[in-house]
Design an enzyme around this catalytic site. Sequence first.
Site, PDB file in Angstrom:
ATOM      1  N   GLY A 197       4.509  -2.991  -9.869  1.00  0.00           N
ATOM      2  CA  GLY A 197       5.136  -4.287  -9.594  1.00  0.00           C
ATOM      3  C   GLY A 197       4.170  -5.456  -9.758  1.00  0.00           C
ATOM      4  O   GLY A 197       4.597  -6.577 -10.038  1.00  0.00           O
ATOM      5  N   GLU A 199       4.078  -6.129 -13.379  1.00  0.00           N
ATOM      6  CA  GLU A 199       5.389  -6.726 -13.704  1.00  0.00           C
ATOM      7  C   GLU A 199       5.457  -8.186 -13.264  1.00  0.00           C
ATOM      8  O   GLU A 199       6.001  -9.040 -13.974  1.00  0.00           O
ATOM      9  CB  GLU A 199       6.507  -5.908 -13.049  1.00  0.00           C
ATOM     10  CG  GLU A 199       6.642  -4.529 -13.682  1.00  0.00           C
ATOM     11  CD  GLU A 199       7.589  -3.627 -12.905  1.00  0.00           C
ATOM     12  OE1 GLU A 199       7.345  -3.392 -11.692  1.00  0.00           O
ATOM     13  OE2 GLU A 199       8.574  -3.156 -13.492  1.00  0.00           O
ATOM     14  N   GLU A 206       4.041   4.089 -12.465  1.00  0.00           N
ATOM     15  CA  GLU A 206       5.224   4.597 -11.756  1.00  0.00           C
ATOM     16  C   GLU A 206       5.446   6.087 -11.955  1.00  0.00           C
ATOM     17  O   GLU A 206       5.914   6.777 -11.044  1.00  0.00           O
ATOM     18  CB  GLU A 206       6.478   3.819 -12.199  1.00  0.00           C
ATOM     19  CG  GLU A 206       6.597   2.424 -11.600  1.00  0.00           C
ATOM     20  CD  GLU A 206       5.857   1.356 -12.380  1.00  0.00           C
ATOM     21  OE1 GLU A 206       5.074   1.700 -13.292  1.00  0.00           O
ATOM     22  OE2 GLU A 206       6.059   0.171 -12.068  1.00  0.00           O
TER      23      GLU A 206
HETATM   24  N1  DAK Z   1       1.616   0.030  -1.521  1.00  0.00           N
HETATM   25  C1  DAK Z   1       1.207   0.132  -0.251  1.00  0.00           C
HETATM   26  N2  DAK Z   1      -0.100   0.224   0.111  1.00  0.00           N
HETATM   27  C2  DAK Z   1      -1.011   0.236  -0.871  1.00  0.00           C
HETATM   28  C3  DAK Z   1      -0.662   0.143  -2.248  1.00  0.00           C
HETATM   29  C4  DAK Z   1       0.734   0.027  -2.551  1.00  0.00           C
HETATM   30  N3  DAK Z   1       1.169  -0.100  -3.806  1.00  0.00           N
HETATM   31  N4  DAK Z   1      -1.801   0.194  -2.969  1.00  0.00           N
HETATM   32  C5  DAK Z   1      -2.816   0.314  -2.108  1.00  0.00           C
HETATM   33  N5  DAK Z   1      -2.356   0.332  -0.835  1.00  0.00           N
HETATM   34  C6  DAK Z   1      -3.121   0.445   0.402  1.00  0.00           C
HETATM   35  C7  DAK Z   1      -3.691   1.842   0.570  1.00  0.00           C
HETATM   36  O1  DAK Z   1      -2.712   2.696   1.150  1.00  0.00           O
HETATM   37  C8  DAK Z   1      -4.846   1.576   1.508  1.00  0.00           C
HETATM   38  O2  DAK Z   1      -4.356   1.412   2.829  1.00  0.00           O
HETATM   39  P1  DAK Z   1      -4.979   2.279   4.049  1.00  0.00           P
HETATM   40  O3  DAK Z   1      -4.845   3.685   3.647  1.00  0.00           O
HETATM   41  O4  DAK Z   1      -6.414   1.788   4.125  1.00  0.00           O
HETATM   42  O5  DAK Z   1      -4.131   1.868   5.218  1.00  0.00           O
HETATM   43  C9  DAK Z   1      -5.359   0.218   1.044  1.00  0.00           C
HETATM   44  O6  DAK Z   1      -4.286  -0.380   0.319  1.00  0.00           O
HETATM   45  C10 DAK Z   1      -6.568   0.297   0.120  1.00  0.00           C
HETATM   46  O7  DAK Z   1      -6.234   1.197  -0.945  1.00  0.00           O
HETATM   47  P2  DAK Z   1      -7.168   2.424  -1.357  1.00  0.00           P
HETATM   48  O8  DAK Z   1      -7.945   2.932  -0.178  1.00  0.00           O
HETATM   49  O9  DAK Z   1      -6.310   3.380  -2.081  1.00  0.00           O
HETATM   50  O10 DAK Z   1      -8.188   1.705  -2.347  1.00  0.00           O
HETATM   51  P3  DAK Z   1      -8.983   2.376  -3.562  1.00  0.00           P
HETATM   52  O11 DAK Z   1      -9.982   1.373  -3.988  1.00  0.00           O
HETATM   53  O12 DAK Z   1      -9.456   3.743  -3.221  1.00  0.00           O
HETATM   54  O13 DAK Z   1      -7.889   2.529  -4.711  1.00  0.00           O
HETATM   55  C11 DAK Z   1      -6.015   1.802  -6.069  1.00  0.00           C
HETATM   56  C12 DAK Z   1      -7.291   1.394  -5.298  1.00  0.00           C
HETATM   57  C13 DAK Z   1      -5.306   0.530  -6.534  1.00  0.00           C
HETATM   58  C14 DAK Z   1      -6.447   2.604  -7.327  1.00  0.00           C
HETATM   59  C15 DAK Z   1      -5.137   2.675  -5.165  1.00  0.00           C
HETATM   60  O14 DAK Z   1      -4.910   1.947  -3.954  1.00  0.00           O
HETATM   61  C16 DAK Z   1      -3.806   2.981  -5.758  1.00  0.00           C
HETATM   62  O15 DAK Z   1      -3.677   3.847  -6.620  1.00  0.00           O
HETATM   63  N6  DAK Z   1      -2.773   2.295  -5.254  1.00  0.00           N
HETATM   64  C17 DAK Z   1      -1.417   2.557  -5.621  1.00  0.00           C
HETATM   65  C18 DAK Z   1      -1.127   2.015  -7.022  1.00  0.00           C
HETATM   66  C19 DAK Z   1       0.292   2.282  -7.319  1.00  0.00           C
HETATM   67  O16 DAK Z   1       0.694   3.400  -7.631  1.00  0.00           O
HETATM   68  N7  DAK Z   1       1.108   1.244  -7.126  1.00  0.00           N
HETATM   69  C20 DAK Z   1       2.521   1.364  -7.180  1.00  0.00           C
HETATM   70  C21 DAK Z   1       2.963   1.334  -8.606  1.00  0.00           C
HETATM   71  S1  DAK Z   1       4.628   1.727  -8.667  1.00  0.00           S
HETATM   72  C22 DAK Z   1      11.462  -0.238  -6.696  1.00  0.00           C
HETATM   73  C23 DAK Z   1      11.153  -1.099  -7.689  1.00  0.00           C
HETATM   74  C24 DAK Z   1       9.917  -1.078  -8.240  1.00  0.00           C
HETATM   75  C25 DAK Z   1       8.997  -0.188  -7.814  1.00  0.00           C
HETATM   76  C26 DAK Z   1       9.292   0.684  -6.816  1.00  0.00           C
HETATM   77  C27 DAK Z   1      10.539   0.685  -6.248  1.00  0.00           C
HETATM   78  N8  DAK Z   1      12.752  -0.245  -6.085  1.00  0.00           N
HETATM   79  C28 DAK Z   1      13.655  -1.313  -6.475  1.00  0.00           C
HETATM   80  C29 DAK Z   1      13.029   0.512  -5.015  1.00  0.00           C
HETATM   81  C30 DAK Z   1       7.672  -0.257  -8.373  1.00  0.00           C
HETATM   82  C31 DAK Z   1       6.775   0.564  -7.987  1.00  0.00           C
HETATM   83  C32 DAK Z   1       5.410   0.342  -8.255  1.00  0.00           C
HETATM   84  O17 DAK Z   1       4.876  -0.759  -8.211  1.00  0.00           O
END
Ligand code: DAK
Length: 260
Positions: free
Chosen positions: A112, A115, A135
């Site tokens: 997002g 996006e 995603e």
């Molecule tokens: N959501 C919630 N919390 C998040 C987050 C996210 N997207 N990204 C990071 N955090 C939080 C982590 O949980 C962590 O919190 P604590 O565990 O300390 O409480 C904190 O931020 C720091 O993150 P990390 O400890 O993981 O930090 P690192 O440096 O180790 O890693 C990272 C950084 C960016 C590589 C990693 O945090 C990561 O992979 N994050 C997730 C990236 C990701 O997959 N994002 C989502 C993409 S999918 C929908 C419409 C659209 C979507 C979904 C639904 N509907 C209409 C229902 C779209 C979805 C997406 O965006």
Amino acid sequence: MAESPLIHIGEENGIYTLTITRPEALNALNRQVFNELEAFFSTYNGDFQVKGVIITGAGNKAFVAGADIKEFAAMDAVAGSALSKRGQDIFFMIERFHAPVVAAVNGFALGGGCELAMSCHIRVAGNNAKFGQPEVNLGLVPGYGGSQRLVQLVGKGKAMEMLLTADMINAEEALRLGLVTHVTESGEEVTKAKEILIKISTKGPLAVKQSIALINAYFDKKTDGFESEYMDFGLTIGSEDSKEGAAAFVEKRKAVFKAK
Ligand code: DAK
């Protein structure tokens, strides 16, 4: 009790800076952030006092690390589609805003977050920026226009690879691909975004608005962009601003535009 804002809004000479401020969650987009984006862009759409908008993230690690994964974990298909449509509509408001919106990408712009950046008119990245649509790692497809705007910006092959592998790309590769138009030292991206917006703020506001609409028209399958262009040419040449622009040229002075 009212929730404290998650988007901090600054303003200087009609240029607004929106800073998404959830650093503990890497500025992930939760419902409240969406509500605040919607409130800002619906309130100010068409208000020519607003000459430009910068969107950035708090801290130096993330622009926005995606939709808030913790919020959408337990969602069914109907609720998911509705939420996706609402998010798309808010990002369309940004894309169709009358004044230029620049994403100043300072770190992770994932899912997002990528996006959101792509719905802005222009993207500037710090050299620590990372872009991706991860995603598929979560068993999902993009929900906020990513599958469409990524193709528009980087082409089918690279968009396909990014969506299917979930690999991130760095700022230099984003520049090479045309996903961003400038790369700065980390921390300088907002300054660069402001520089661009200050330049645009000296131009004819109606012409800026219609230029945005015309570029968007190219990607709108229901619109004939060439027809839009001759209509908008007529609209702008009939405006007071175009008379002022021509007079200022002849009199060798700066134009004073009134958005009329
Ligand atoms: N959501 C919630 N919390 C998040 C987050 C996210 N997207 N990204 C990071 N955090 C939080 C982590 O949980 C962590 O919190 P604590 O565990 O300390 O409480 C904190 O931020 C720091 O993150 P990390 O400890 O993981 O930090 P690192 O440096 O180790 O890693 C990272 C950084 C960016 C590589 C990693 O945090 C990561 O992979 N994050 C997730 C990236 C990701 O997959 N994002 C989502 C993409 S999918 C929908 C419409 C659209 C979507 C979904 C639904 N509907 C209409 C229902 C779209 C979805 C997406 O965006």
